[in-house]
Scaffold this active site. Structure first.
Site, mmCIF file in Angstrom:
data_model
loop_
_atom_site.group_PDB
_atom_site.id
_atom_site.type_symbol
_atom_site.label_atom_id
_atom_site.label_comp_id
_atom_site.label_asym_id
_atom_site.label_seq_id
_atom_site.Cartn_x
_atom_site.Cartn_y
_atom_site.Cartn_z
ATOM 1 N N THR A 219 0.846 -1.195 0.000
ATOM 2 C CA THR A 219 0.000 0.000 0.000
ATOM 3 C C THR A 219 0.882 1.246 0.000
ATOM 4 O OG1 THR A 219 -0.194 0.069 2.420
ATOM 5 C CG2 THR A 219 -1.877 -1.179 1.219
ATOM 6 N N GLY A 224 -2.492 4.735 -3.331
ATOM 7 C CA GLY A 224 -3.218 3.483 -3.579
ATOM 8 C C GLY A 224 -2.385 2.270 -3.221
ATOM 9 N N GLY A 252 -4.142 1.588 6.872
ATOM 10 C CA GLY A 252 -3.669 0.282 6.412
ATOM 11 C C GLY A 252 -4.503 -0.855 6.986
ATOM 12 N N ASP A 253 -4.932 -0.722 8.239
ATOM 13 C CA ASP A 253 -5.756 -1.772 8.847
ATOM 14 C C ASP A 253 -7.154 -1.804 8.234
ATOM 15 O OD1 ASP A 253 -3.677 -2.539 10.517
ATOM 16 O OD2 ASP A 253 -4.312 -1.209 12.145
ATOM 17 N N SER A 285 -11.914 5.925 5.381
ATOM 18 C CA SER A 285 -11.427 5.931 6.780
ATOM 19 C C SER A 285 -10.489 7.099 7.076
ATOM 20 C CB SER A 285 -10.738 4.604 7.110
ATOM 21 O OG SER A 285 -9.387 4.606 6.664
HETATM 22 P P1 ADP Z 1 -0.603 2.497 6.680
HETATM 23 O O1 ADP Z 1 -1.783 3.019 7.410
HETATM 24 O O2 ADP Z 1 -0.245 1.098 7.049
HETATM 25 O O3 ADP Z 1 0.581 3.415 6.665
HETATM 26 P P2 ADP Z 1 -1.107 3.388 3.952
HETATM 27 O O4 ADP Z 1 -0.772 4.778 4.402
HETATM 28 O O5 ADP Z 1 -0.330 2.823 2.821
HETATM 29 O O6 ADP Z 1 -1.073 2.346 5.149
HETATM 30 O O7 ADP Z 1 -2.652 3.403 3.583
HETATM 31 C C1 ADP Z 1 -3.376 2.238 3.302
HETATM 32 C C2 ADP Z 1 -4.447 2.530 2.276
HETATM 33 O O8 ADP Z 1 -5.298 3.578 2.760
HETATM 34 C C3 ADP Z 1 -3.931 3.018 0.952
HETATM 35 O O9 ADP Z 1 -3.587 1.930 0.106
HETATM 36 C C4 ADP Z 1 -5.123 3.799 0.432
HETATM 37 O O10 ADP Z 1 -6.092 2.934 -0.109
HETATM 38 C C5 ADP Z 1 -5.708 4.414 1.702
HETATM 39 N N1 ADP Z 1 -5.178 5.774 1.962
HETATM 40 C C6 ADP Z 1 -4.214 6.109 2.837
HETATM 41 N N2 ADP Z 1 -3.964 7.439 2.808
HETATM 42 C C7 ADP Z 1 -4.815 7.945 1.886
HETATM 43 C C8 ADP Z 1 -5.085 9.279 1.370
HETATM 44 N N3 ADP Z 1 -4.396 10.343 1.817
HETATM 45 N N4 ADP Z 1 -6.029 9.395 0.427
HETATM 46 C C9 ADP Z 1 -6.728 8.339 -0.025
HETATM 47 N N5 ADP Z 1 -6.535 7.088 0.407
HETATM 48 C C10 ADP Z 1 -5.598 6.872 1.348
#
Ligand code: ADP
Length: 306
Positions: A219, A224, A252-253, A285
């Site tokens: 992710t 995306g 991410g969760d 989320s």
């Molecule tokens: P983590 O919370 O583990 O750091 P990520 O930041 O990669 O994980 O986010 C997980 C997923 O949440 C992404 O693949 C995307 O689908 C969504 N997401 C996270 N941040 C954004 C954002 N600023 N805008 C839209 N979608 C987001």
């Protein structure tokens, strides 16, 4: 059904104008308690989308533990194999966030580390009947490995989220993961590569695949995600929605929980479509504050996601 073998943590959050220095006492302007822990977060998201869910985990025999069990129940999650122990306190994350959004966090895993293979054997009926099992690394690695092994031997699809990541991850985790899903920084720790762009994520995913998992997903926050599989050996970038992010904690969760829901209830859906939808749900989320409190329910989402 979706079974999660993982963590529950009580988040103790203080908001302050700045972070305190060593030995200093400062006044904060707000305090709240939240429900967290990667395992429970993922389980809550899957449950809110309509999955039948069970949480195999351990909390303390204390008020945080009692409250956590109540939270799981309120989300419709089965707590039949949510154990309570006298040996340690419920896992906590003590978090200080300043006005700039900088934070310092202390996690005490506590009771989470007491979930053992004996507990898993007692939960064998619910594990073997699930369609999908999710595991992470906030419990003892040997317990996670045993859970994944039990799932495998019963034909339960395994979704592994190597978080928090360690460079010396036991190689058995790759072999036991049907789907291996991590974020950019975890991919960097695991592979030693830099993961900033989708192209770099594709390269990191191919390293993960070489280690034995058939599907690797990375992710990329607002970028995306990227997926690579043995069946489709060309990395695919799946962009997410453009939204105004308010609080990305736990995104991410939300993504992993949503993916588990689709794997369990739409097993014939193309993986790319599942990921497009998991992106949409995680993007919802990030538009509200909090972790579990920001996760959408089925009734609040477009019907096209179901
Ligand atoms: P983590 O919370 O583990 O750091 P990520 O930041 O990669 O994980 O986010 C997980 C997923 O949440 C992404 O693949 C995307 O689908 C969504 N997401 C996270 N941040 C954004 C954002 N600023 N805008 C839209 N979608 C987001």
């Amino acid at each position: 059904a979706v079974v999660v073998v993982g963590s529950c943590m009580t988040d103790l959050v203080s908001l302050t104008s700045r972070l305190p220095k060593t030995g200093e006492t400062i006044h904060g302007h707000k305090f709240f308690i939240g429900f967290g822990g990667k395992g429970a977060n993922q389980c809550v998201q899957a449950a809110r989308l309509g999955a039948k869910t069970s949480m195999v985990c351990k909390v303390g025999k204390d008020s945080f533990g009692n409250d956590y069990i109540e939270n799981l129940k309120q989300n419709g999650i089965s707590t039949e194999f949510t154990y309570q122990t006298q040996d340690a306190a419920t896992g906590t994350a003590s978090i200080i966030v300043d006005d700039e959004g900088q934070n310092i966090i202390v996690i005490v895993a506590g009771a989470n580390l007491f979930l053992n293979t004996e507990d898993l054997r007692k939960a064998a009926s619910v594990i073997s009947r699930a369609k999908v099992m999710i595991c992470q690394l906030e419990i003892t690695p040997a317990t996670s490995l045993e859970a994944l092994t039990m799932a495998r031997s019963n034909g339960v699809r395994t979704l592994f989220n190597p978080a928090p990541a360690a460079a010396d991850l036991d190689p058995q985790f790759y072999a036991l993961s049907d789907v291996f899903c991590c974020n950019e920084s975890e991919a960097e720790i695991l592979t030693g590569l830099t993961v900033g762009s989708a192209a770099e994520a594709g390269q990191a995913a191919s390293v993960l695949l070489e280690r034995g998992c058939p599907v690797a997903i990375i992710t990329l926050g607002a970028g995306g995600c990227v997926v690579l599989s043995q069946k489709e050996p060309v990395p695919k970038h799946i962009p997410t929605e453009r939204v105004k992010a308010v609080d990305t904690t736990g995104a991410g969760d939300s993504f992993v929980g949503a993916l588990a829901f689709y794997l369990a209830y739409y097993p014939d859906m193309p993986l790319e479509e599942m990921l497009r939808r998991a992106n949409c749900i995680a993007a919802v989320s990030v538009q509200a504050a909090g972790t579990q409190s920001s996760y959408p329910h089925k009734k609040d989402l477009p019907l096209t996601l179901f």
